[in-house]
Design an enzyme around this catalytic site. Structure first.
Site, PDB file in Angstrom:
ATOM      1  N   ASP A   1       5.429  -7.727  15.071  1.00 44.86           N
ATOM      2  CA  ASP A   1       5.368  -8.956  15.868  1.00 44.86           C
ATOM      3  C   ASP A   1       5.780  -8.662  17.312  1.00 44.86           C
ATOM      4  O   ASP A   1       5.756  -9.554  18.174  1.00 44.86           O
ATOM      5  CB  ASP A   1       6.174 -10.093  15.242  1.00 44.86           C
ATOM      6  CG  ASP A   1       7.643  -9.766  15.084  1.00 44.86           C
ATOM      7  OD1 ASP A   1       8.039  -8.620  15.383  1.00 44.86           O
ATOM      8  OD2 ASP A   1       8.405 -10.649  14.651  1.00 44.86           O
ATOM      9  N   SER A   2       6.107  -7.388  17.594  1.00 45.86           N
ATOM     10  CA  SER A   2       6.266  -6.941  18.984  1.00 45.86           C
ATOM     11  C   SER A   2       4.943  -7.113  19.734  1.00 45.86           C
ATOM     12  O   SER A   2       4.910  -7.029  20.961  1.00 45.86           O
ATOM     13  CB  SER A   2       6.729  -5.485  19.039  1.00 45.86           C
ATOM     14  OG  SER A   2       5.933  -4.673  18.189  1.00 45.86           O
TER      15      SER A   2
ATOM     16  N   LYS B   1       6.206  -7.077   6.300  1.00 46.85           N
ATOM     17  CA  LYS B   1       7.604  -6.809   6.660  1.00 46.85           C
ATOM     18  C   LYS B   1       8.267  -8.137   7.006  1.00 46.85           C
ATOM     19  O   LYS B   1       7.659  -8.985   7.648  1.00 46.85           O
ATOM     20  CB  LYS B   1       7.704  -5.843   7.841  1.00 46.85           C
ATOM     21  CG  LYS B   1       9.150  -5.606   8.314  1.00 46.85           C
ATOM     22  CD  LYS B   1       9.296  -4.393   9.194  1.00 46.85           C
ATOM     23  CE  LYS B   1       8.932  -4.596  10.636  1.00 46.85           C
ATOM     24  NZ  LYS B   1       9.734  -5.634  11.323  1.00 46.85           N
TER      25      LYS B   1
ATOM     26  N   GLU C   1      17.263  -1.508  12.505  1.00 47.76           N
ATOM     27  CA  GLU C   1      17.089  -1.492  13.965  1.00 47.76           C
ATOM     28  C   GLU C   1      18.434  -1.572  14.674  1.00 47.76           C
ATOM     29  O   GLU C   1      19.248  -2.459  14.403  1.00 47.76           O
ATOM     30  CB  GLU C   1      16.180  -2.660  14.387  1.00 47.76           C
ATOM     31  CG  GLU C   1      15.938  -2.701  15.885  1.00 47.76           C
ATOM     32  CD  GLU C   1      14.762  -3.593  16.294  1.00 47.76           C
ATOM     33  OE1 GLU C   1      14.034  -4.102  15.415  1.00 47.76           O
ATOM     34  OE2 GLU C   1      14.580  -3.766  17.518  1.00 47.76           O
TER      35      GLU C   1
ATOM     36  N   ASP D   1       3.843  -7.434  10.071  1.00 45.42           N
ATOM     37  CA  ASP D   1       5.027  -8.293  10.191  1.00 45.42           C
ATOM     38  C   ASP D   1       4.681  -9.735   9.845  1.00 45.42           C
ATOM     39  O   ASP D   1       3.650 -10.253  10.279  1.00 45.42           O
ATOM     40  CB  ASP D   1       5.525  -8.290  11.645  1.00 45.42           C
ATOM     41  CG  ASP D   1       6.789  -7.485  11.820  1.00 45.42           C
ATOM     42  OD1 ASP D   1       7.549  -7.319  10.848  1.00 45.42           O
ATOM     43  OD2 ASP D   1       7.016  -7.004  12.950  1.00 45.42           O
TER      44      ASP D   1
ATOM     45  N   GLU E   1      12.154  -9.990   8.228  1.00 45.45           N
ATOM     46  CA  GLU E   1      13.489  -9.787   8.790  1.00 45.45           C
ATOM     47  C   GLU E   1      14.521 -10.617   8.040  1.00 45.45           C
ATOM     48  O   GLU E   1      14.337 -11.834   7.871  1.00 45.45           O
ATOM     49  CB  GLU E   1      13.500 -10.197  10.274  1.00 45.45           C
ATOM     50  CG  GLU E   1      12.613  -9.329  11.149  1.00 45.45           C
ATOM     51  CD  GLU E   1      12.695  -9.681  12.634  1.00 45.45           C
ATOM     52  OE1 GLU E   1      13.527 -10.530  13.023  1.00 45.45           O
ATOM     53  OE2 GLU E   1      11.916  -9.105  13.403  1.00 45.45           O
TER      54      GLU E   1
END
Ligand code: KIV
Length: 273
Positions: free
Chosen positions: A53-54, A122, A191, A92, A124
């Site tokens: 999602d960057s 993925k 991270e 993501d 978070e």
């Protein structure tokens, strides 16, 4: 092409990543968001491509990862799966697509798998999203966890500083990592946390641990492609190694093109019909 010739033609699967951890072979992961770059990254021999999602930052120009939508993530992931043949493609789940409840989370993950062709998602977070992770896993969708600095929570953290330096946060991270391993995630991203803690997590869990700003004692590394190629500027965290200076290469090439056009040096007689 990488100098690492181990099994370079074989498709990477979640099972294969686990085998790599077991035999101590490090996992190389990079982000990509489009067909052309995914093809280059894949041909170079990367193990895992993350449609991060960057993309919100490096593709759309948003200041954070929060605004990117599920539709936009599916679009980028579709482009990447069109270009990647060997690498495992992980997409993501964007902010807001899984935090509500586990039913919504499953629906979002199913859309990603059906519409993009990605092979895993993925997510978070730890105990807060356990139910959603479990429900997605139950549907046969592989999940990669993400702990430590989780950029979707930037408004809670208030800073992109190193996480889990204090004992309480480190203990929670370790507990969350064990839980994600136990419930069946296939890998975990850590991270921006202290290297010693990351190495401890990697030693304690059975799944591969991929670090970004988490030191060398983990099972693999991930970087954002635009950062490591030197396309992005003004972002220089300590962990970021730039393997190229593409912004200078691109600027010079475009400058030469502009000069040639202005001076009628392009096209020449061989470049016309
Ligand atoms: O979105 C992303 O690129 C990521 C990596 C930094 C791990 O989550």
């Amino acid at each position: 092409m990488s100098t690492n010739t181990v099994d370079n033609a074989r498709k990477v699967t979640t099972m294969r990543l686990r085998e790599m951890k077991q035999r101590g072979e490090k996992i190389a992961m990079l982000t990509a968001y489009d067909y052309s770059m995914a093809r280059l990254v894949d041909e170079a021999g990367i193990d895992v491509i993350l449609v991060g999602d960057s993309a919100s930052n490096v593709m759309i120009g948003n200041p954070t990862t929060l605004p990117i939508t599920l539709d936009e993530m599916i679009h980028y992931a579709r482009c990447v799966t069109n270009g990647a043949k060997r690498a495992l493609v992980v997409c993501d789940m964007p902010f807001g697509s899984y935090q509500g409840n586990s039913k919504e989370a499953l629906a979002s993950a199913v859309r990603i798998m059906k519409e993009s062709g990605a092979e895993a998602v993925k997510m978070e977070g730890g105990s807060e999203i356990r139910e959603s992770v479990e429900r997605i896993l139950t549907a046969g969708i592989p999940v990669m966890g993400h702990l430590g600095l989780t950029p979707q929570s930037i408004n809670k953290f208030g800073t992109y500083a190193v996480r889990a330096r204090q004992d309480a946060e480190a203990a929670k991270l370790l507990e969350d990592a064990r839980m994600l391993d136990e419930i069946g995630c296939f890998a975990l991203v850590l991270e921006k946390i202290p290297a010693e803690l990351a190495a401890r997590v990697a030693a304690e869990v059975s799944i591969p641990v991929i670090g970004i700003g988490a030191g060398s004692g983990v099972d693999g590394q991930v970087l954002v492609l635009q950062d490591m190629l030197g396309i992005t500027k003004g972002f220089s965290p300590k962990f970021l190694r730039r393997y190229a200076d593409l912004s200078t290469v691109i600027n010079t090439a475009i400058g030469s093109y502009i000069d040639d056009v202005k001076n009628v040096a392009f096209p020449n007689s061989d470049e016309q019909y």
